[in-house]
Design a protein around this motif. Sequence first.
Motif, short mmCIF file in Angstrom:
data_model
loop_
_atom_site.label_atom_id
_atom_site.label_comp_id
_atom_site.label_asym_id
_atom_site.label_seq_id
_atom_site.Cartn_x
_atom_site.Cartn_y
_atom_site.Cartn_z
N ARG A 188 -25.97 -4.53 23.25
CA ARG A 188 -26.81 -5.70 23.87
C ARG A 188 -27.94 -5.81 22.93
O ARG A 188 -28.42 -7.25 22.77
CB ARG A 188 -27.45 -5.53 25.23
N ASP A 189 -28.74 -4.79 22.31
CA ASP A 189 -29.76 -5.10 21.46
C ASP A 189 -29.33 -5.83 20.29
O ASP A 189 -30.19 -6.65 19.52
CB ASP A 189 -30.45 -4.00 21.20
N GLU A 201 -29.31 -9.44 20.76
CA GLU A 201 -30.75 -9.91 21.29
C GLU A 201 -31.53 -10.14 19.78
O GLU A 201 -32.13 -11.08 19.52
CB GLU A 201 -31.61 -9.01 22.18
N ALA A 239 -29.63 -13.29 18.29
CA ALA A 239 -30.36 -14.41 18.93
C ALA A 239 -31.89 -14.78 19.04
O ALA A 239 -32.04 -15.93 19.01
CB ALA A 239 -30.03 -14.10 20.69
N ARG A 240 -32.58 -13.76 18.79
CA ARG A 240 -34.06 -14.08 18.57
C ARG A 240 -34.59 -13.22 17.47
O ARG A 240 -34.98 -12.14 17.55
CB ARG A 240 -34.80 -13.41 20.03
N VAL A 294 -34.30 -17.69 22.22
CA VAL A 294 -32.78 -17.64 22.44
C VAL A 294 -31.97 -18.78 22.47
O VAL A 294 -32.38 -19.61 23.17
CB VAL A 294 -32.66 -16.70 23.64
N THR A 346 -27.99 -17.68 26.46
CA THR A 346 -28.52 -17.78 28.02
C THR A 346 -27.37 -17.97 28.94
O THR A 346 -27.37 -17.76 30.14
CB THR A 346 -29.76 -18.49 28.26
N LEU A 375 -29.38 -11.63 30.54
CA LEU A 375 -29.75 -10.06 29.99
C LEU A 375 -30.72 -9.52 31.05
O LEU A 375 -31.31 -8.72 30.94
CB LEU A 375 -30.39 -10.27 28.67
#
Length: 274
Positions: A237-238, A241, A244-245, A257, A262, A267
């Motif tokens: 998941r990280d 992220e 995405a960011r 994001v 989203t 998340l």
Amino acid sequence: MFRILSTAMNKLFLRHLILTAALLVVTVTIFSLTPLDMLVQNTLYNGSTHQWLMDKQEPWARLFFYDGIKAALFVLFMLLSSTLLLSRFKPSLKPLRAGLVIVILSMILVPSAVSMLKATTNMACPVNLVQYGGKVEHVSLFASYPADKQPSRAQKCFPAGHASGGFALLSLIFLMPSARTRQLALVGTLSLSWLMGGYKMAIGDHFLSHTLISMLLAWMIICTLAWQVYRHYDAPRDLLEFFARPRLPGDIALTPVPQLVTSSIDLSPEKAEQ
């Protein structure tokens, strides 16, 4: 949960591929239609002394920027390959397997793809051009040599092969355990690659566009590999992220994001526990 993460990652990789392909087309167009390459290279060549900014035969510079880096890349490749082999027997290494596969394949495929292009584009290095004391006429990527000025042998200078080995290491972001280490890997890899490419420009072996194209091609190949690998491995998941960011050191957000993320995954901790 992991199925949703993988779907979101696939969408992000697809966006990266489309954006990088667009940048590649724009970069090729700009350098094909303008004298930007020559303008940059002129600053690295002394027409009075007929010398480049750096001497290709200077042993310490060649050791540091060329031979030494090539040897280090080979050692790194062997270490990563050995670690991937060990991951089949050591459970503690299994979480690294996806990243190892991406990095190892990148180190093979990126230089190989660039080498194949070098063999077909028939573009000369600056040092071989008439403008810099050579014998070959300068032509753009999609132009042909004049009939009476064909080079005696095929020219193999575009894109930049040496720097491609460094740009392949952009894939290290998939092997790093945190956003901070991914940032460091990104900055370090880009710095190393441009030192490699800059050295080759300074000795007259490459134009700026050669290195830029190698960088974009490398990222396209790496994203394609990651896209395929994460069809078979769970995507952390990280990592989602991080893509995405994007952030700068100091945790300064550059972009929000994307909506596709989203809309694909919530998340929040409550959702993650389901």
